[in-house]
Design an enzyme around this catalytic site. Structure first.
Site, PDB file in Angstrom:
ATOM      1  CG  ASP A  86    -122.629 -44.611 -52.225  1.00 56.30           C
ATOM      2  OD1 ASP A  86    -122.803 -45.289 -51.195  1.00 56.30           O
ATOM      3  OD2 ASP A  86    -121.633 -43.894 -52.399  1.00 56.30           O
ATOM      4  CG  ASP A 132    -118.605 -45.813 -51.104  1.00 52.37           C
ATOM      5  OD1 ASP A 132    -118.214 -46.345 -50.025  1.00 52.37           O
ATOM      6  OD2 ASP A 132    -119.509 -44.946 -51.137  1.00 52.37           O
ATOM      7  CG  HIS A 178    -125.204 -41.996 -44.179  1.00 52.26           C
ATOM      8  ND1 HIS A 178    -125.088 -41.500 -42.896  1.00 52.26           N
ATOM      9  CD2 HIS A 178    -125.290 -43.335 -44.042  1.00 52.26           C
ATOM     10  CE1 HIS A 178    -125.104 -42.487 -42.032  1.00 52.26           C
ATOM     11  NE2 HIS A 178    -125.217 -43.611 -42.687  1.00 52.26           N
ATOM     12  CG  ASP A 179    -123.674 -41.577 -49.697  1.00 48.89           C
ATOM     13  OD1 ASP A 179    -123.425 -42.710 -50.116  1.00 48.89           O
ATOM     14  OD2 ASP A 179    -122.976 -40.992 -48.840  1.00 48.89           O
TER      15      ASP A 179
END
Ligand code: RIB
Ligand code: CA
Length: 314
Positions: A15, A10, A244-245
């Site tokens: 991302d 997303d 994060h991703d």
């Protein structure tokens, strides 16, 4: 032999870095396609952003549109973190227009058809957004669950507080019913939650290294992360935002970066303050069969070093 992955995303700044890291790492990974879900921003924007990132990478990769909203709730988005476009930059310069089309096949159908068509145990799903596409695919074709190799997700939190509510991490919170279905599905599940991602901070030296040593794409990524840093630094008071991703992709490239622990995890779907919490049985208190390998620690310097050196390859 390269691991063959479908990356469900997303975009979203983190991302975008995960997509670029995966596309740059052709020795270790073959990206069979990007499947896109509504999350950080609405689907029309996450889809445009995925196409822009593939265009920036100058690599071949098909992009598929998935579910625009969660299974049972209205969508919750995160423009406060990622900006109105979902990929706002520090300089205000937008990414270039995409040259990559949206495929006509729905993302969920692509996931199902690909896992069925490829050799058994040869396809890994990576999910770094809300789990709606994954849960719908599993409901539509349960046969793909034992057929696929594993599902690697960014989502949840064991001991770390939530980041969208005090109890819940964003990807799980947006679609807790989908997450519950996935965690209960019996899939080989690898979970990168906030316990690990909050150790992977985009500090000034790391951001400078991406800009200085990451090549053509590194300077663009540094401009994006310059914006992405702003909200979390003001929220947490840390030296940088957690990235994060890309943890999921770095794990597939260099698993030794991370420490993992198998445990039982269940998603709380009760309406109330704990909605979307991943209840992680760290000490085996419930005697429930462990259903997830959970990342508990990692080498942040190596993580950012890997990202920087791979961005330079694009
Ligand atoms: O909580 C962080 C996660 O939510 C990341 O995947 C970020 O991109 C958002 O999707
Ligand atoms: Ca994401």
């Amino acid at each position: 032999m390269a691991k063959r992955i479908i990356l469900d995303c997303d975009p979203g700044h983190d991302d975008a870095v995960a997509i670029l890291l995966a596309l740059a790492s052709t020795d270790e990974l073959e990206v069979l396609g990007l499947t896109v879900v509504g999350g950080n921003v609405p689907l029309h924007s996450t889809l445009l952003n995925a196409r822009k990132v593939v265009t920036l990478a100058q690599r071949e990769c098909k992009v598929f549109a998935g579910c625009p909203r969660p299974m049972m709730r209205d969508i919750v988005t995160a423009e406060h973190v990622h900006g109105e476009t979902g990929l706002d930059s520090g300089s205000g310069t937008p990414l270039g227009e995409p040259t990559v089309p949206v495929e006509s096949t729905h993302a969920v159908n692509f996931i199902v058809e690909t896992v069925r068509a490829e050799p058994e145990n040869s396809v890994t799903l990576v999910a770094i957004g809300p789990l709606t596409n994954i849960a719908v695919a599993f409901a539509m074709a349960p046969d793909i669950i034992p057929r696929m190799h594993e599902l690697v997700i960014m989502g949840g939190a064991g001991f770390e507080p939530g980041n969208i509510t005090p109890a819940a991490e964003f990807n799980i919170y947006v679609d807790p019913q989908a997450a519950r279905a996935v965690f209960d599905s019996g899939v080989n599940l690898i979970m990168f939650g906030l316990d690990i991602t909050h150790q992977m901070l985009i500090t000034p030296p790391r951001l400078e290294a991406v800009n200085r040593d990451g090549g053509r794409v590194g300077t663009v990524v540094a401009d994006l992360l310059d914006f992405f840093n702003q909200y979390d630094i003001s929220k947490y008071g840390w030296e940088g935002a957690p990235l994060h991703d890309p943890c999921t992709i770095a794990y597939l490239i260099e698993p030794a970066i991370f420490e993992m622990r198998k445990m039982h995890v269940v998603v709380d779907t009760t309406d109330g303050p704990s909605l979307g919490r991943t209840v992680t049985d760290w000490w085996g208190a419930t005697q429930e069969k462990p259903n997830a390998m959970v990342a508990t620690g990692g080498n942040a310097d190596r993580f950012f070093g890997l990202i920087t050196e791979r961005l330079k390859l694009l």
